[in-house]
Design an enzyme around this catalytic site. Structure first.
Site, PDB file in Angstrom:
ATOM      1  N   GLU A  28       0.830  -1.221   0.000  1.00  0.00           N
ATOM      2  CA  GLU A  28       0.000   0.000   0.000  1.00  0.00           C
ATOM      3  C   GLU A  28       0.857   1.261   0.000  1.00  0.00           C
ATOM      4  O   GLU A  28       0.861   2.038   0.952  1.00  0.00           O
ATOM      5  CB  GLU A  28      -0.976  -0.032   1.182  1.00  0.00           C
ATOM      6  CG  GLU A  28      -1.959  -1.192   1.051  1.00  0.00           C
ATOM      7  CD  GLU A  28      -3.001  -1.266   2.154  1.00  0.00           C
ATOM      8  OE1 GLU A  28      -2.703  -0.840   3.280  1.00  0.00           O
ATOM      9  OE2 GLU A  28      -4.114  -1.748   1.892  1.00  0.00           O
ATOM     10  N   GLU A  71      -5.704  -7.875  -1.830  1.00  0.00           N
ATOM     11  CA  GLU A  71      -6.386  -7.985  -0.526  1.00  0.00           C
ATOM     12  C   GLU A  71      -7.859  -7.667  -0.699  1.00  0.00           C
ATOM     13  O   GLU A  71      -8.201  -6.718  -1.398  1.00  0.00           O
ATOM     14  CB  GLU A  71      -5.814  -7.001   0.504  1.00  0.00           C
ATOM     15  CG  GLU A  71      -4.466  -7.351   1.043  1.00  0.00           C
ATOM     16  CD  GLU A  71      -3.977  -6.358   2.101  1.00  0.00           C
ATOM     17  OE1 GLU A  71      -4.805  -5.752   2.800  1.00  0.00           O
ATOM     18  OE2 GLU A  71      -2.754  -6.201   2.197  1.00  0.00           O
TER      19      GLU A  71
HETATM   20  C1  BGP Z   1      -4.548  -3.378   4.775  1.00  0.00           C
HETATM   21  C2  BGP Z   1      -3.227  -3.946   5.199  1.00  0.00           C
HETATM   22  C3  BGP Z   1      -3.305  -5.284   5.843  1.00  0.00           C
HETATM   23  C4  BGP Z   1      -4.569  -5.598   6.576  1.00  0.00           C
HETATM   24  C5  BGP Z   1      -5.812  -4.940   6.052  1.00  0.00           C
HETATM   25  C6  BGP Z   1      -6.982  -4.933   7.012  1.00  0.00           C
HETATM   26  O1  BGP Z   1      -4.445  -2.002   4.750  1.00  0.00           O
HETATM   27  O2  BGP Z   1      -2.374  -4.088   4.087  1.00  0.00           O
HETATM   28  O3  BGP Z   1      -2.117  -5.500   6.543  1.00  0.00           O
HETATM   29  O4  BGP Z   1      -4.468  -5.759   7.916  1.00  0.00           O
HETATM   30  O5  BGP Z   1      -5.601  -3.621   5.646  1.00  0.00           O
HETATM   31  O6  BGP Z   1      -6.811  -3.911   7.960  1.00  0.00           O
HETATM   32  P1  BGP Z   1      -7.027  -4.150   9.501  1.00  0.00           P
HETATM   33  O7  BGP Z   1      -6.129  -5.261   9.883  1.00  0.00           O
HETATM   34  O8  BGP Z   1      -6.674  -2.863  10.152  1.00  0.00           O
HETATM   35  O9  BGP Z   1      -8.461  -4.487   9.648  1.00  0.00           O
END
Ligand code: BGP
Length: 483
Positions: free
Chosen positions: A192, A384
């Site tokens: 990201e 993701e």
């Molecule tokens: C993205 C990241 C991940 C992941 C996901 C969900 O931004 O790349 O690492 O964790 O978000 O976010 P969170 O874990 O805060 O719910």
């Protein structure tokens, strides 16, 4: 019988994770703490409004070095993937996954961040993981750095404009590419990248939209160095024609709140600077006009070195990946906001949101896939996508997560629609096949997995793995293409 979706046979279905959210073993095998592992879990007063109740400052991070006992740091323990990777990889394979996205921990390879030679035990660990993937016939995608900067960078207040930072990262990136190019075909230098400049500076002052624009502006020089550093990784990787380097951008799909032209142009401006700017630089290799205009208006001067422009132009990414969880709206006429992935976004009255306030929008995924394909015409990959929910095991040691089945199924359906639209999308890794510690809130309670992990926010539990209903559903989808 469910609805049958059409996907190319070679489509790479998979799952995504990150080292600091799964590995644990923060002080084993020569590893030292990374910044992520210093982020304490703070109980949220209001889950749907975390940025109001949880502000992580550099002071809190530094305090955590000395304060190992008093507070809890879930990312130091993760889900103990370090010791249980064989079991996990086997479960991924049995679910039908074809690709596993994971990250390498910089401090496992270079424990002090700036060591001259790599830590052999760290390299050995990843070799074992990749061997296991190979044995299970799982393709691998590696994120070289996923939000876990070495402590050294924080203590020395380094940012990406510092040569020391760039050079040590490059040594790390080249080392892992040299070591593992035979195992890993797909590489993402930064997770990201659009969130990276400010997360790496630890400018975590609430992270709502007002701050984000301010922070991003002050970070454009950092970003420039990130782009150039990534281009250097791409240039280096050319000695291994079998590997491919892609980008990773947190998607910020948004709509104009209504058809008021003022809101439409506001949305376009935000889409430009929050999304397309990054892809434009990484794919087209040059800064777009709308960004130059903004820099000019804001008095931002990018400190370019000789050769930077050529490096960017000659080293575009070979594929685009992005994370997609939600969408938002933009408007100059309304202020109504909801939580999002690292930032607040405008509310959309047509969408429902998760317990954390993230607006669920499967059609937005088809929309962004089309946008990116229309604009760039290079292969796309959804790196993701998933839903975080509070869950507990029931008396049958499972979780009846029908909401996740619905969430995933609807997003899969929209990917297949995008493919029918002519979009070249070659894979998808769900966030995540197994419960992990949350990136944003450092809690275990926000569960995304198809596999339940028996740890709570304070790392109590057995760590045992249990299959949720979605696991069986996904396995069936792999066999039948039915959602
Ligand atoms: C993205 C990241 C991940 C992941 C996901 C969900 O931004 O790349 O690492 O964790 O978000 O976010 P969170 O874990 O805060 O719910």
């Amino acid at each position: 019988m469910g609805k049958k979706l059409e996907f190319p046979k070679e489509f790479l279905w998979g799952g995504a994770t990150a080292a600091n959210q799964i590995e644990g073993a923060y002080d084993i095998g020569g590893k030292t703490l990374s910044a992520a592992e210093m982020t304490p879990y703070i109980e949220l007063m209001d889950r749907s409004n975390p940025s109001e109740t949880r502000k992580i400052t550099k002071e809190i991070l530094l305090e955590s070095i000395d304060n190992k006992e008093g507070k809890h740091y879930p990312k130091r323990y993760g889900i103990d993937f370090y010791h249980r990777y064989k079991e996990d990889i086997k479960l991924f394979k049995e679910a039908g996954l074809k690709i596993f996205r994971m990250s390498i921990s910089w401090t496992r390879i270079f424990p002090n961040g700036n060591d001259k030679t790599p830590n052999k035990k760290g390299l050995d660990f990843y070799k074992c993981v990749f061997e296991e993937c190979k044995k299970q016939n799982l393709e691998v995608m590696v994120t070289i750095n996923h939000f876990d900067l070495p402590l050294w960078a924080i203590e020395k207040n380094l940012s990406w404009t510092d040569k020391e930072m760039q050079e040590n990262y490059l040594l790390y990136a080249k080392t892992v590419i040299d070591e593992f190019n035979e195992y890993v075909k797909y590489w993402l230098p930064f997770n990201e990248i659009n969130l990276y400049a400010f997360t790496s500076k630890m400018l975590n002052d609430g992270l709502d939209e007002k701050n984000i624009m301010k922070t991003i502006i002050s970070s454009y020089n950092d970003l420039h160095k990130l782009f150039v550093t990534q281009a250097k990784v791409i240039e280096y990787s050319k000695k291994y024609p079998n590997i491919k380097i892609g980008s990773m951008v947190a998607d910020s799909t948004s709509y104009s709140l209504d058809c008021n032209p003022l809101n439409v142009i506001e949305n376009q401006k935000m889409e430009h600077m929050k999304k397309f700017f990054y892809h434009d630089v990484m794919v087209r290799g040059e800064y777009p006009g709308y960004a130059l205009r903004l820099f000019n208006e804001l008095g931002v001067k990018i400190d370019k070195e000789d050769g930077d422009d050529i490096l960017l132009k000659n080293n575009p990414v070979q594929f685009i990946t992005f994370s997609y969880y939600m969408s938002g709206t933009h408007s100059v006429t309304s202020d109504e906001k909801t939580e999002g992935n690292f930032m607040k976004v405008g509310k959309n009255p047509f969408l429902k949101a998760t317990e954390w306030g993230w607006q669920i929008d499967p059609i937005g995924l088809r929309y962004v896939l089309n946008q990116l394909w229309d604009r760039y015409q290079i292969p796309l990959f959804v790196s993701e996508n998933g839903i975080g929910v509070l869950e507990t095991l029931n008396e049958n040691n499972t979780v009846e997560d029908d909401y996740r089945i619905e969430y995933l199924g609807k997003h899969f359906e929209q990917i297949s629609e995008a493919i029918k639209d002519g979009v070249n999308v070659f894979g998808y890794t769900m966030w995540t096949p197994i419960d992990v510690v949350s990136a944003g809130t450092s809690e275990m309670s926000k569960r995304y997995g198809m596999i339940f992990v028996d740890y709570d926010d304070y790392h109590n539990g057995t760590g045992n793995r249990y299959l949720k209903k979605s696991y069986k559903w996904f396995k069936n989808f792999m066999e039948t293409s039915e959602i």
